[in-house]
Enzyme design. Structure first.
Site, short mmCIF file in Angstrom:
data_model
loop_
_atom_site.label_atom_id
_atom_site.label_comp_id
_atom_site.label_asym_id
_atom_site.label_seq_id
_atom_site.Cartn_x
_atom_site.Cartn_y
_atom_site.Cartn_z
CG ASP A 102 -0.35 0.17 2.53
OD1 ASP A 102 0.90 0.26 2.60
OD2 ASP A 102 -1.08 0.24 3.53
CB CYS A 148 0.81 -2.57 4.64
SG CYS A 148 0.54 -3.67 6.05
CB THR A 197 1.95 -3.10 10.91
OG1 THR A 197 0.72 -3.46 10.25
CG2 THR A 197 1.76 -1.82 11.71
CG HIS A 245 7.81 -24.72 12.97
ND1 HIS A 245 7.77 -24.56 14.33
CD2 HIS A 245 9.04 -25.26 12.70
CE1 HIS A 245 8.90 -24.99 14.88
NE2 HIS A 245 9.70 -25.40 13.89
CG HIS A 267 6.46 -28.68 11.68
ND1 HIS A 267 6.16 -28.12 12.90
CD2 HIS A 267 7.80 -28.92 11.69
CE1 HIS A 267 7.26 -28.02 13.62
NE2 HIS A 267 8.26 -28.50 12.92
C1 RB5 Z 1 -2.00 2.53 6.55
O1 RB5 Z 1 -2.02 3.71 7.27
C2 RB5 Z 1 -1.80 1.35 7.49
O2 RB5 Z 1 -2.96 1.14 8.24
C3 RB5 Z 1 -1.43 0.11 6.71
O3 RB5 Z 1 -0.28 0.35 5.97
C4 RB5 Z 1 -1.13 -1.13 7.52
O4 RB5 Z 1 -0.16 -0.90 8.48
C5 RB5 Z 1 -2.29 -1.87 8.02
O5 RB5 Z 1 -2.15 -2.94 8.66
#
Ligand code: RB5
Length: 145
Positions: free
Chosen positions: A8, A65, A67, A98, A133
């Protein structure tokens, strides 16, 4: 390997760099977007990569993204996908050994690019351990119905 990659806006910069890195390493890479860091919704891009893997068009998927968490949640909605959010090399190795993970999701905001390259290397070079596994992964996939 054939690898499908997307991000993203929060993962865009690292996605560009990781795409080029994978190509340098000799992989065939399908860049499923986006083409700029304009704001987008991560589930749209998670679905593109997850479907490439689910349909056998890619051997592995890479999603970036902020996180990595939202990408993993979304990708795991697609049939046949075991997407894992990896924040270090050991997570990547264990996710392959695993869990036989087929999509890795990365953090573009909390993990440095060099560490994400190492995570990607580990993910792509580690095999599934099988043995005890295998039955567990079969049970996970049976949950899809
Ligand atoms: C975008 O702001 C953020 O929410 C997205 O990149 C991601 O971290 C969502 O899990």
């Amino acid at each position: 390997m054939n690898i499908s990659i997307a991000s993203d806006h929060a993962g865009f910069e690292q996605k560009q760099a990781l795409r080029d890195y994978l190509i340098e390493r000799g992989h065939a890479v399908a860049d499923r977007g986006p083409d700029s860091d304009d704001r987008v919704d991560y589930p749209d891009f998670a679905a593109l990569v997850a479907r490439d893997v689910s349909e056998g068009k890619a051997d592995a998927g890479v999603l970036v993204c902020g996180t990595g968490i939202g990408m993993a949640v979304a990708a795991n909605k697609i049939h046949g996908i075991r997407a894992v959010n990896c924040i270090n090399v050991q997570f990547a190795e264990l996710a392959r050994e695993h869990n036989n993970a087929n999509v890795v999701t990365l953090s573009g905001r909390f993990v440095e690019l060099d560490e994400n390259k190492r995570i990607l290397d580990a993910f792509l070079s580690t095999g599934f351990g099988g043995g005890r596994h295998a039955g567990r992964v079969e049970k996970i996939m049976a949950l899809e119905g």
